[in-house]
Design a protein around this motif. Structure first.
Motif, PDB file in Angstrom:
ATOM      1  N   HIS A  41      -2.409  23.207  -0.147  1.00  0.00           N
ATOM      2  CA  HIS A  41      -1.155  22.587   0.295  1.00  0.00           C
ATOM      3  C   HIS A  41      -1.436  21.331   1.120  1.00  0.00           C
ATOM      4  O   HIS A  41      -0.788  20.298   0.918  1.00  0.00           O
ATOM      5  CB  HIS A  41      -0.316  23.577   1.108  1.00  0.00           C
ATOM      6  N   ARG A  45       0.310  17.710  -0.050  1.00  0.00           N
ATOM      7  CA  ARG A  45       1.610  17.865   0.604  1.00  0.00           C
ATOM      8  C   ARG A  45       2.672  16.992  -0.035  1.00  0.00           C
ATOM      9  O   ARG A  45       2.408  15.881  -0.486  1.00  0.00           O
ATOM     10  CB  ARG A  45       1.505  17.509   2.097  1.00  0.00           C
ATOM     11  N   PHE A  60       4.215  20.338   6.999  1.00  0.00           N
ATOM     12  CA  PHE A  60       5.319  20.269   6.040  1.00  0.00           C
ATOM     13  C   PHE A  60       6.138  19.014   6.347  1.00  0.00           C
ATOM     14  O   PHE A  60       7.161  19.081   7.026  1.00  0.00           O
ATOM     15  CB  PHE A  60       6.206  21.523   6.139  1.00  0.00           C
TER      16      PHE A  60
END
Length: 150
Positions: A41, A45, A60
């Motif tokens: 991740h 991203r 995030f």
């Protein structure tokens, strides 16, 4: 979710084969399958190719410059991936209440004692009569026990 979206890539510590996530101090170890997903991740991203986020440090990143993703957006993504975030959170809290005294869980999570007491009753836990305080001290009316005393 509001706490999770505020994590930065610096909160993920990758040291050799070990991955830790700084949710508090000390950082918590991340199980191998989740660690792999977490590192993937970070490498891929969302929202990093826009003019507003080329160097975002958020784990995030959101669509707005310098802002993390919105909690409801992350919750929706988890639900779409088959992870019911709200149910998982409730289950995790109930498990903690079965293993720890309700006042300890309340303090650690920032909950009110009444909320955790209600949940402990719902789960059938046995910590309802836990006496908070320093249990290392002896009552003032008698001296502390020595090792080997019965």
């Amino acid at each position: 979710m509001s706490r999770i979206v505020r994590l930065s890539v610096e909160d993920v510590i990758h040291d050799g084969d070990t991955v830790l996530l700084r949710l508090g101090e000390p950082a918590s170890p991340v199980p191998a399958p989740v660690a792999t997903l977490l590192l993937e991740h970070i490498a891929n991203r969302d929202n990093m190719n826009t003019a507003t986020n080329p160097a975002s440090r958020w784990l995030f990143p959101g669509r707005r410059a310098g802002q993390p993703a919105r909690p409801d957006h992350l919750s929706t993504l988890l639900n779409e991936a088959g992870i019911p975030a709200a149910a998982a959170r409730g289950a995790a809290i109930r498990q903690q209440l079965l293993e720890l005294p309700a006042p300890v869980v309340a303090d650690a999570l920032g909950y009110h004692n009444k909320a955790t007491s209600r949940r402990i009753r719902e789960t059938g836990g046995t910590w309802s009569r836990y006496a908070a305080g320093d249990h290392t001290r002896s009552p003032t009316s008698r001296p502390p026990r020595e090792a080997g005393d019965s």
